[in-house]
Structure formats: structure tokens, C-alpha cells
Design a protein around this motif. Structure first.
Motif, PDB file in Angstrom:
ATOM      1  N   PHE A   1       0.800  -1.230   0.000  1.00 21.05           N
ATOM      2  CA  PHE A   1       0.000   0.000   0.000  1.00 21.05           C
ATOM      3  C   PHE A   1       0.834   1.282   0.000  1.00 21.05           C
ATOM      4  O   PHE A   1       0.466   2.257  -0.659  1.00 21.05           O
ATOM      5  N   TYR A   2       1.933   1.310   0.742  1.00 25.26           N
ATOM      6  CA  TYR A   2       2.623   2.569   0.984  1.00 25.26           C
ATOM      7  C   TYR A   2       3.738   2.789  -0.025  1.00 25.26           C
ATOM      8  O   TYR A   2       4.912   2.975   0.329  1.00 25.26           O
ATOM      9  N   VAL A   3       3.367   2.722  -1.271  1.00 33.52           N
ATOM     10  CA  VAL A   3       4.264   3.014  -2.391  1.00 33.52           C
ATOM     11  C   VAL A   3       3.508   3.941  -3.348  1.00 33.52           C
ATOM     12  O   VAL A   3       2.374   4.341  -3.071  1.00 33.52           O
ATOM     13  N   LYS A   4       4.128   4.268  -4.468  1.00 32.02           N
ATOM     14  CA  LYS A   4       3.433   5.085  -5.457  1.00 32.02           C
ATOM     15  C   LYS A   4       2.183   4.366  -5.939  1.00 32.02           C
ATOM     16  O   LYS A   4       2.126   3.144  -5.987  1.00 32.02           O
ATOM     17  N   ALA A   5       1.168   5.158  -6.305  1.00 24.86           N
ATOM     18  CA  ALA A   5      -0.133   4.595  -6.669  1.00 24.86           C
ATOM     19  C   ALA A   5      -0.005   3.571  -7.794  1.00 24.86           C
ATOM     20  O   ALA A   5      -0.705   2.549  -7.806  1.00 24.86           O
ATOM     21  N   ARG A   6       0.883   3.814  -8.746  1.00 23.18           N
ATOM     22  CA  ARG A   6       1.040   2.876  -9.874  1.00 23.18           C
ATOM     23  C   ARG A   6       1.621   1.537  -9.444  1.00 23.18           C
ATOM     24  O   ARG A   6       1.455   0.534 -10.130  1.00 23.18           O
ATOM     25  N   ASP A   7       2.331   1.515  -8.321  1.00 20.71           N
ATOM     26  CA  ASP A   7       3.001   0.290  -7.875  1.00 20.71           C
ATOM     27  C   ASP A   7       2.222  -0.451  -6.800  1.00 20.71           C
ATOM     28  O   ASP A   7       2.677  -1.499  -6.334  1.00 20.71           O
TER      29      ASP A   7
ATOM     30  N   GLU B   1      -8.158   6.429  -9.660  1.00 21.17           N
ATOM     31  CA  GLU B   1      -8.413   7.696  -8.963  1.00 21.17           C
ATOM     32  C   GLU B   1      -7.188   8.143  -8.179  1.00 21.17           C
ATOM     33  O   GLU B   1      -6.821   9.323  -8.185  1.00 21.17           O
ATOM     34  N   ASP B   2      -6.551   7.169  -7.484  1.00 20.14           N
ATOM     35  CA  ASP B   2      -5.357   7.508  -6.705  1.00 20.14           C
ATOM     36  C   ASP B   2      -4.230   7.994  -7.607  1.00 20.14           C
ATOM     37  O   ASP B   2      -3.494   8.923  -7.256  1.00 20.14           O
ATOM     38  N   ILE B   3      -4.070   7.354  -8.773  1.00 22.71           N
ATOM     39  CA  ILE B   3      -3.028   7.781  -9.707  1.00 22.71           C
ATOM     40  C   ILE B   3      -3.297   9.197 -10.192  1.00 22.71           C
ATOM     41  O   ILE B   3      -2.382  10.036 -10.268  1.00 22.71           O
ATOM     42  N   LYS B   4      -4.574   9.479 -10.508  1.00 22.76           N
ATOM     43  CA  LYS B   4      -4.938  10.826 -10.959  1.00 22.76           C
ATOM     44  C   LYS B   4      -4.649  11.845  -9.868  1.00 22.76           C
ATOM     45  O   LYS B   4      -4.046  12.903 -10.123  1.00 22.76           O
ATOM     46  N   ASP B   5      -5.091  11.540  -8.623  1.00 23.91           N
ATOM     47  CA  ASP B   5      -4.837  12.461  -7.514  1.00 23.91           C
ATOM     48  C   ASP B   5      -3.343  12.643  -7.279  1.00 23.91           C
ATOM     49  O   ASP B   5      -2.872  13.759  -7.032  1.00 23.91           O
ATOM     50  N   GLU B   6      -2.612  11.542  -7.364  1.00 22.48           N
ATOM     51  CA  GLU B   6      -1.170  11.610  -7.121  1.00 22.48           C
ATOM     52  C   GLU B   6      -0.479  12.418  -8.212  1.00 22.48           C
ATOM     53  O   GLU B   6       0.414  13.227  -7.927  1.00 22.48           O
TER      54      GLU B   6
ATOM     55  N   GLU C   1      -1.849  14.797 -10.031  1.00 27.09           N
ATOM     56  CA  GLU C   1      -2.195  16.206  -9.832  1.00 27.09           C
ATOM     57  C   GLU C   1      -1.400  16.790  -8.667  1.00 27.09           C
ATOM     58  O   GLU C   1      -0.922  17.931  -8.746  1.00 27.09           O
ATOM     59  N   ARG C   2      -1.282  16.013  -7.597  1.00 24.21           N
ATOM     60  CA  ARG C   2      -0.522  16.501  -6.450  1.00 24.21           C
ATOM     61  C   ARG C   2       0.946  16.698  -6.808  1.00 24.21           C
ATOM     62  O   ARG C   2       1.566  17.708  -6.426  1.00 24.21           O
ATOM     63  N   GLU C   3       1.510  15.749  -7.560  1.00 24.12           N
ATOM     64  CA  GLU C   3       2.900  15.885  -7.969  1.00 24.12           C
ATOM     65  C   GLU C   3       3.082  17.071  -8.921  1.00 24.12           C
ATOM     66  O   GLU C   3       4.107  17.763  -8.856  1.00 24.12           O
ATOM     67  N   ALA C   4       2.071  17.294  -9.779  1.00 21.00           N
ATOM     68  CA  ALA C   4       2.157  18.447 -10.687  1.00 21.00           C
ATOM     69  C   ALA C   4       2.166  19.744  -9.878  1.00 21.00           C
ATOM     70  O   ALA C   4       2.958  20.662 -10.156  1.00 21.00           O
ATOM     71  N   ARG C   5       1.258  19.807  -8.868  1.00 23.50           N
ATOM     72  CA  ARG C   5       1.239  21.015  -8.009  1.00 23.50           C
ATOM     73  C   ARG C   5       2.559  21.166  -7.264  1.00 23.50           C
ATOM     74  O   ARG C   5       3.104  22.279  -7.157  1.00 23.50           O
TER      75      ARG C   5
ATOM     76  N   ASN D   1       5.436  20.012  -8.175  1.00 20.57           N
ATOM     77  CA  ASN D   1       6.483  20.385  -9.128  1.00 20.57           C
ATOM     78  C   ASN D   1       6.448  21.875  -9.434  1.00 20.57           C
ATOM     79  O   ASN D   1       7.490  22.539  -9.506  1.00 20.57           O
ATOM     80  N   VAL D   2       5.213  22.416  -9.641  1.00 19.20           N
ATOM     81  CA  VAL D   2       5.076  23.861  -9.893  1.00 19.20           C
ATOM     82  C   VAL D   2       5.591  24.646  -8.697  1.00 19.20           C
ATOM     83  O   VAL D   2       6.337  25.629  -8.846  1.00 19.20           O
ATOM     84  N   LYS D   3       5.215  24.196  -7.488  1.00 21.59           N
ATOM     85  CA  LYS D   3       5.669  24.894  -6.281  1.00 21.59           C
ATOM     86  C   LYS D   3       7.187  24.806  -6.149  1.00 21.59           C
ATOM     87  O   LYS D   3       7.853  25.795  -5.805  1.00 21.59           O
ATOM     88  N   ARG D   4       7.743  23.584  -6.438  1.00 25.01           N
ATOM     89  CA  ARG D   4       9.192  23.453  -6.369  1.00 25.01           C
ATOM     90  C   ARG D   4       9.883  24.359  -7.388  1.00 25.01           C
ATOM     91  O   ARG D   4      10.907  24.978  -7.091  1.00 25.01           O
TER      92      ARG D   4
END
Length: 563
Positions: free
Chosen positions: A278-284, A406-411, A413-417, A419-422
Motif C-alpha cells: 500500500f505505501y508506495v506510489k499509486a502505480r506500484d 483515482e489515486d493515480i490521478k490524484d497523485e 495532480e498533487r505531484e504536478a502542483r 512540481n510547480v511549487k518546487r
């Protein structure tokens, strides 16, 4: 018309692992070859005539020698086995050693239920007895042991207490047929018609087993106690301190009982299995399958050998699940798992498992990880079939896949946000660094200018002090009419101005240099030159008089900066 390029299909190579008794033969052929060609290769390797050889293990059932391999649509790797029913088993001088080796081997019994035309593939260790086989078949077919009519047992298999290793079964696979014995008359009639086959009907031990309920003892209890007594070692040690060590023993014992074709059990704690699933990236992420074993259940042996070790189930679990196992046979291990279950899944799931009866085991729990908790998608009991088990696993995968998307999509989007913040933070950091570097450079420049200005002022002050001291040290300018000879010098500066002064002819040349320096032209920075003839006066001896250096009675000189 445009030409069409014809691409010839390259022959596909197929690998076969063929088992015969205690030997394995590897055969590699093109898919354009026939089954008969495999047999010809095996004839050379095994020294068995093709006419005495039965090549089994084809997914499509028995095939003819003329069948082309390509028409069978086989995978790259295939497992087959050879049966030689017309050949006697090999003699051995060390019968005891061969028997001990057979006890450690696993036999695949391919049992056909005659009435419903259904086939079961069951794995048994060589130490299992014929009686155990019949009791397992009772669980699958509901035919009581005393009513079972068998075909295919070797002539040497005369006693139900005999272990499979000494019964004369073909290794690694042996075919049997079972049906219900309707009446003694029908049994005798079938025996007369099929005299070539060996028919086995349960002996008195089986009758005692089936009639145990008449004495107030449950069949499951009798079977559970009997099978438990026959097992060499428990699946899992009681009160094991380390869950990883307990799972290592579980895996080793499972392989010993049911063969090496089984799910890959995760070695580690339940918490570690959660981390892996469970506690890995959504794709894995994967589903977690928890297998709960119970040695006292009459369904355990059938479920493990028939369902859990089926190649389709093993492959599907390996691709989509992390599989963790636990043995609930011992009370201490059961209590330990219920504590883990209550902590991770809640009291409702723990109570559900606590209330399960022994003959409802084994259980298969399908767990899906969520953001806040772990959800039990399904609890599969042991009284199921391979098809039903596969359908329920696939149904759980559908639910999991929808949630995973859904988790992959959320993840994403979160990573995109993030990345923009970084990127914004990095741009801001670079901007601050650039401003700080610019400010520091300006400060360094100002400090350098200040330092140079201070040096310049100090040098000017020093030069002015030297100039004043030289000017004060100059002898007074003689008058034009003087008793002593007077030399009149006219000196042109680089700016075009002229310096004029009278000197005594007896004055030293150094006094002229001091005069020029007192006007701001030190002799170490400027050369004093004469015109006719042109010469560098500063190269002459400064202690000589003007008369001696021929700067008398008058001379015009000019100043030139040194290079």
C-alpha cells in the motif's frame, strides 16, 4: 500497382521440460515439428520405445503423434511427463533407499469423477496414505469412502493404510477414476466387464470412518485428528518471536506438502506486507491477500492442492497481489493474529474471523489499502472452486483498479502542483541568490573603490609632502646679475606648459631633479630630455654640476613620462 513486400514468418522455438520417473529431459523444437518428433528424441534419451510411451500434460488433452505443435498454440515453455504403463518399474538393489526417496516426492493424482465427468489434479506427498486420498476425494465429490468405486490403482495397492510411495503409483503423475458404488451387484458386474483394471472399494477402515457420526463424533473431527496425526511438523511454530522466521517455516512446510507451484508468500510482518502493498506510489500498489491456514479443517488439503496451487491462481496472485499467510491451528497463533486483525482492520473483522468454524477454513482475505484505513474487500472460505476463486479475485481487482486510477490521478495532480511549487521556490531562490550576488558584488566594488581612493589619497598626500619638502629644500633662485655664473633652464611639461628657473652653474644636477619633482614630476616617473643633442638627462650623474653636464648658460629641456 505498388509492390507488396512478403515477410516470411520465422519459425518459433518451443521449450519442453519432460519428466519421467526421476529424470528430466529438456527438448527444444520449432513449432513446425510434430508430437512424434518429440517422442523420437525422448526414445533416444530415455531408451523407451515410442510404442510404449504415453506423452501426457498437453493443455488440450491427448494429441496424436502427427499433430503439428503450431496447431496447439503452445506457450514458450511447456511441462510434459511420460507414462509407461506397459513397462515394469525399474528394479533397485537398495529398495529401502529408493522408498525413502519416494516418501519425500510429491505425486500428482489426476482423478476423474465418473458421474459428473470432472477432473481433479491433487498433489500428495509420498508419505500420504491411500486412505487420506479417499477422504480428500470425499470432500470433493461427497461420495462416502465406503461407497467409492475406484479404477486405476496398481495391483500392489491392496491396503488403504499403505503410503503412496510403496503403492506402485506412476511418478510423477498417475490417473485414477472414482465413482459411486450403487449396489454390490452392480459392483460385481462392473468388475467382470473391466477385468484389466484394478478396482478398489473402501475397506472396513473407511466404513468405520463414515459411521463415526453414529457414535456422536463429527466426521470433520475424525478426519482432522487423523490428518493432523499424520503430518510430520506444524505449518508454523507456536509463539514464534519473529513473524519472518515463522513465515519461512510456513513456506518450507507448504512446499513440502503441496509442491513448489504455490503463491509466493511474503516473508515478514503484516506491517511490512502493508508497506510493500500500500505505501508506495499509486502505480506500484497491489492488493493484499491474507491466507489463513488451519490444519484441522477437512477442506485445507483440497483447497491448498486443488485451488491455491493451480497455475492460473498462482500466476494471477503473483501479478496482482502481495500474499501473506498465517497458521491459525495453534491457539497462541490464532490469538496473535486476532490481535493484529483488531489493530489493523477493526473489531468487526476480528469478530468475523473469531466466529468462523474450523471446517469453514481456510480463509482468504482480500485487503485494499485506503488513505485512512485498510478495507477488507472479500472473505473467501475454503469451500470454493478454482473458477469461483478466480472470479472473486478478479472482482476484487476491478474494485481495486477503479480506486487505483483515482489515486493515480490524484497523485499525478498533487505531484504536478508540487512540481510547480518546487519550480517557483527554485526560481525564487535563484532570484534571491542573484540579488544577493549582485548586492555583494556592488558592495565589493564600492569597498574596492573606497580602498583605491584611500590609497590614491595617501599617495597624493605622500607625494605632496615629498614635493613640499623638496620645494623647501631648494636653494634660493639666484638673480640674473650674480657674481657667480648662472644657468637659465626652460623646461617644457607634457601638457605644453613651461617651467623656467635660474640655477648657479655650480649647482648639482640633483637640484634640477628636485625642482622638477617639486612641481609634480618626480624623476622616477618622468624623463628629462635635452633637444640638441638629444639625450636623457636623468641618466647622467646627479652629483655633477650643471656646468659639467653642459647645461650652461641656458638650455631648453622637456619632460616625458617613463613607460
Amino acid at each position: 500497382m505498388p509492390s507488396r513486400q512478403i515477410v516470411e514468418r520465422q519459425p518459433r522455438m518451443l521449450d519442453f521440460r519432460v519428466e519421467y520417473r526421476d529424470r528430466n529431459v529438456d527438448v527444444v523444437l520449432e513449432d513446425s515439428c510434430t508430437v512424434g518428433e518429440i517422442k523420437q528424441i525422448l526414445e533416444n534419451e530415455l531408451q523407451i520405445p515410442v510404442s510404449k510411451m504415453l506423452l501426457k500434460g498437453w493443455k488440450t488433452g491427448d494429441v496424436e503423434d502427427s499433430t503439428v505443435l503450431k496447431s496447439l498454440h503452445l506457450p514458450k515453455n511447456n511441462s510434459l511427463y511420460v507414462l509407461t504403463p506397459d513397462l515394469p518399474p525399474p528394479s533397485s538393489s537398495s529398495h529401502a533407499g529408493a522408498l525413502q526417496e519416494s516418501l519425500n516426492q510429491n505425486f500428482m493424482l489426476i482423478i476423474t469423477h465418473r458421474e459428473v465427468q470432472r477432473e481433479y489434479n491433487l498433489n500428495f506427498s509420498g508419505s500420504s496414505t491411500i486412505q487420506e486420498v479417499k477422504r480428500n476425494v470425499y470432500d470433493l465429490t461427497s461420495i462416502p469412502v465406503r461407497h467409492q468405486l475406484w479404477e486405476g490403482w496398481p495391483a500392489s495397492a491392496t491396503d488403504d493404510s499403505m503410503c503412496l510411495a510403496e503403492s506402485g503409483l506412476s511418478y510423477p503423475c498417475h490417473r485414477l477414476t472414482v465413482g459411486r458404488r450403487s449396489s454390490p451387484a452392480q459392483t460385481r458386474e462392473q468388475s467382470e466387464e473391466q477385468s484389466t483394471d484394478v478396482h478398489m472399494v473402501s475397506d472396513s477402515d473407511g466404513d468405520d470412518f463414515e459411521d463415526a457420526s453414529e457414535f456422536g463424533v463429527d466426521d470433520g473431527e475424525v478426519f482432522g485428528m487423523a490428518s493432523s496425526a499424520l503430518r510430520k511438523s506444524p505449518m508454523m511454530p507456536e509463539n514464534a518471536e519473529n513473524e519472518g522466521d515463522a513465515l519461512l517455516q510456513f513456506t518450507a512446510e507448504f512446499s513440502s506438502r503441496y509442491g513448489d507451484c504455490h503463491p509466493v508468500f511474503f516473508i515478514g510482518s503484516l506491517e511490512a506486507a502493508f508497506q510493500e502493498a500500500f505505501y508506495v506510489k499509486a502505480r506500484d500498489r497491489k492488493l493484499l491477500a491474507i491466507y489463513l491456514h488451519h490444519d484441522e479443517s477437512v477442506l485445507t488439503n483440497v483447497f491448498c492442492s486443488q485451488m491455491l496451487c493451480a497455475e492460473s491462481i498462482v500466476s494471477y496472485l503473483s501479478q496482482n497481489f502481495i500474499t501473506w499467510a498465517w497458521d491459525l491451528t495453534k491457539d497462541a497463533n490464532r490469538a496473535r493474529f486476532l490481535t493484529m486483525c483488531n489493530r489493523h482492520f477493526g473489531s468487526v473483522v476480528a469478530q468475523t474471523i473469531r466466529t468462523q468454524k474450523t471446517d469453514q477454513f481456510p480463509l482468504f482475505l482480500i485487503i485494499m489499502g485506503k488513505r485512512s484505513s485498510n478495507e477488507v474487500l472479500n472473505v473467501i472460505q475454503g469451500n470454493t472452486t478454482v473458477d469461483e476463486l478466480m472470479m472473486r479475485l478478479m472482482a476484487a481487482m476491478e474494485i481495486f483498479t477503479a480506486q487505483q486510477q483515482e489515486d493515480i490521478k490524484d497523485e499525478d495532480e498533487r505531484e504536478a502542483r508540487e512540481n510547480v511549487k518546487r519550480e517557483q521556490d527554485e526560481a525564487y531562490r535563484l532570484s534571491l541568490e542573484a540579488d544577493r550576488a549582485k548586492r555583494e558584488a556592488h558592495e565589493r566594488e564600492m569597498a574596492e573603490q573606497f580602498r583605491l581612493e584611500q590609497i590614491r589619497k595617501e599617495q597624493e598626500e605622500e607625494r605632496e609632502a615629498i614635493r613640499l619638502s623638496l620645494e623647501q629644500a631648494l636653494p634660493p633662485e639666484p638673480k640674473e646679475e650674480n657674481a657667480e655664473p648662472v644657468s637659465k633652464l626652460r623646461i617644457r611639461t607634457p601638457s605644453g606648459e613651461f617651467l623656467e628657473r635660474r640655477f648657479l652653474a655650480s649647482n648639482k644636477l640633483q637640484i634640477v631633479f628636485d625642482f622638477v619633482a617639486s612641481k609634480g614630476f618626480p624623476w622616477d616617473e618622468f624623463k628629462l630630455l635635452s633637444t640638441f643633442p638629444r639625450r636623457d638627462v636623468t641618466q647622467l650623474d646627479p652629483n655633477k654640476s650643471l656646468l659639467e653636464v653642459k647645461l650652461f648658460p641656458q638650455e631648453t629641456l622637456f619632460l616625458e613620462a617613463k613607460e
